[in-house]
Scaffold this motif. Structure first.
Motif, short mmCIF file in Angstrom:
data_model
loop_
_atom_site.label_atom_id
_atom_site.label_comp_id
_atom_site.label_asym_id
_atom_site.label_seq_id
_atom_site.Cartn_x
_atom_site.Cartn_y
_atom_site.Cartn_z
N UNK A 94 1.39 -1.27 -0.03
CA UNK A 94 0.21 -0.09 -0.16
C UNK A 94 1.15 1.41 0.03
N UNK A 95 2.12 1.26 0.89
CA UNK A 95 2.96 2.58 1.02
C UNK A 95 3.51 2.47 -0.27
N UNK A 96 4.06 1.89 -1.06
CA UNK A 96 4.45 1.53 -2.30
C UNK A 96 2.92 2.65 -3.83
N UNK A 97 2.10 1.86 -3.46
CA UNK A 97 1.03 2.89 -3.79
C UNK A 97 0.60 3.92 -4.51
N UNK A 98 0.87 4.46 -2.59
CA UNK A 98 0.89 5.66 -2.26
C UNK A 98 2.03 6.69 -3.36
N UNK A 103 4.31 10.26 -6.55
CA UNK A 103 5.01 10.84 -8.05
C UNK A 103 4.55 11.15 -9.43
N UNK A 104 3.02 10.53 -9.22
CA UNK A 104 2.71 10.60 -10.69
C UNK A 104 2.27 12.14 -11.14
N UNK A 105 1.27 12.31 -9.91
CA UNK A 105 0.63 13.52 -10.10
C UNK A 105 0.66 14.66 -9.64
N UNK A 174 11.06 6.47 -14.14
CA UNK A 174 11.47 7.59 -13.59
C UNK A 174 10.58 6.91 -12.19
N UNK A 175 10.24 7.68 -11.34
CA UNK A 175 10.32 7.40 -9.86
C UNK A 175 8.67 6.77 -9.20
N UNK A 176 7.77 6.70 -10.57
CA UNK A 176 6.35 6.27 -10.05
C UNK A 176 6.83 4.73 -10.75
N UNK A 177 7.84 4.60 -11.54
CA UNK A 177 7.61 3.04 -12.44
C UNK A 177 8.45 2.47 -11.16
N UNK A 178 9.38 2.80 -10.54
CA UNK A 178 9.83 1.82 -9.04
C UNK A 178 9.29 1.88 -8.33
N UNK A 179 8.65 2.80 -7.76
CA UNK A 179 7.71 2.00 -6.77
C UNK A 179 6.55 1.41 -6.97
#
Length: 413
Positions: A94-98, A103-105, A174-179
């Motif tokens: 859940x934390x990774x999805x948040x 980052x995406x927003x 970018x970072x959202x893909x890593x998360x």
């Protein structure tokens, strides 16, 4: 379908046991996820704030692990390690999805990154001692050396693959893909552990009693145990003696000697290969009949490797010394962990594992400034000599502790 098996008998080898392999897969996925998370968090913090704010974000992720590790071990002993690891993996997903959504927003505010890092660090402090307490419920004590060898191998694999994967993902998406990748890795760990059905905890050894629940009771148990107490001192000295030279001293040494980043990479690569060889040897052999002899001899070899690396006249000798150090590290680390798991009362294993991890992960980084000061005042080789001295102190503890010297490893029975 749950991953179950009958109680492991002497003929069921750990590397063929589906429960052990499921645990190992979950542990490896979690290690890779942890390291990619750190890279992605660092990258996001750098792009969202200045250097001071980046340091604040990274400290927010590390501090809860140090503060909550011991309470996390107590919780694992109270409610059971399987429940703790499953709950931890779920929260980490859940934390990774948040984090990915944030980052995406937009570019996330520093306060949001700090909050995410705090939650992740706290949950990690619960997961780490609990996952370390599971092996005694999955296999027999005679297989614990092999299990710890497999665990060390997975740590080497995670270290080798995490940085390239994390860097490639950050460059590509970018970072959202890593998360999101992290969420998938923790999800894989969750599925494997959810399907896992550990057996009942083995009985405590004859002559020992299960300690009461609670953190204080666990600390008293360790303080009064004639073998665990010196063994944890030995492992703490080994971790401190190794980590400071190899995390701080090696950078300064490479700069002082002119080896540069390439030479430092060769040295660290040689150590990694050596550590994998040592762990593989434990996995294949699967038994250590005289840990009271193997551990001090191994630490003597580690001391020799550290001093040889620090005072090496050239890069070739430094690489050879690092390889020897790595082999000894793999053997000593796996043997020590297996011995802790085999002699500790199962009901205290979460707390004892937490103490181990606190000294090896949580507190030792606090000594890095000391290593930097010593190197600045006396030169980088002195840091490696100090690491060798810590190893020799561990050897001295084994020599003066008769119950430890006289003890056979359960794998020899």
């Amino acid at each position: 379908m749950a991953i179950t098996s009958t109680a492991a008998g002497p003929g069921r080898l750990a590397h063929r046991d589906p429960r052990v392999l499921a645990w190992l897969g979950a542990y490896t996925a979690s290690l890779i996820g942890d390291q990619i998370w750190f890279l992605a968090l660092s990258w996001t913090a750098v792009r969202s704030g200045d250097a001071t704010q980046t340091g604040l974000v990274l400290a927010a992720g590390s501090l809860p692990r140090a503060l909550l590790m011991l309470p996390g071990g107590a919780i694992a002993d109270r409610v059971g390690p399987r429940r703790v690891v499953i709950g931890s993996d779920l929260v980490r997903c859940v934390v990774m999805l948040v984090a990915a959504f944030a980052v995406w927003a937009s570019s996330p505010a520093v306060w949001l990154l700090v909050a995410i890092a705090l939650v992740f660090g706290a949950v990690d402090a619960l997961f780490m001692p609990a996952v370390g307490a599971l092996p005694v419920r999955l296999t027999t004590r005679t297989q614990l050396v092999r299990v710890q060898g497999m665990r060390s191998l997975s740590q080497r694999v995670a270290t080798v693959v995490s940085a390239p994967i994390g860097g490639a993902v950050l460059a590509w998406g970018d970072a959202e893909t890593a998360f999101l990748l992290d969420a998938a890795l923790f999800g894989l760990s969750l599925v494997l552990l959810w399907r896992l059905r550990p057996g009942a905890a083995p009985e405590a050894e004859a002559g020992t009693e299960e300690p009461e629940l609670g953190l204080r009771a666990g600390l008293r148990y360790v303080a009064r145990h004639p073998v665990l107490r010196p063994l944890l001192v030995i492992t703490a000295l080994m971790e401190a003696g190794f980590a400071i030279p190899m995390n701080i001293g090696i950078v300064l040494l490479a700069d002082d000697t002119g080896w540069g980043p390439g030479g430092m990479g060769l040295v660290l690569g040689a150590w990694g290969i050596g550590a994998a060889i040592g762990a593989l040897a434990l996995t294949i052999v699967g038994r250590v009949p005289r840990p009271g002899l193997v551990l001090p001899v191994g630490m003597l070899v580690m001391a020799t490797g550290l001093v040889g690396l620090g005072y090496a006249p050239g890069i070739g000798i430094a690489v050879a010394a690092a390889a020897v150090l790595g082999i000894a590290t793999g053997v000593v680390g796996g043997c020590g962990n297996a011995l802790v798991q085999s002699i500790c009362a199962p009901g205290a294993l979460g707390r004892v594992t937490a103490i181990q991890m606190l000294t090896g992960v949580g507190l030792i980084p606090l000594l890095y400034p000391v290593g930097g000061f010593v190197a600045s005042a006396h030169g980088a080789p002195v840091v490696f000599a100090g690491g060798g001295g810590a190893m020799l102190a561990g050897v001295l503890v084994t020599v003066v502790t008769r119950p430890f010297r006289a003890r056979p490893h359960p794998s020899s029975k």
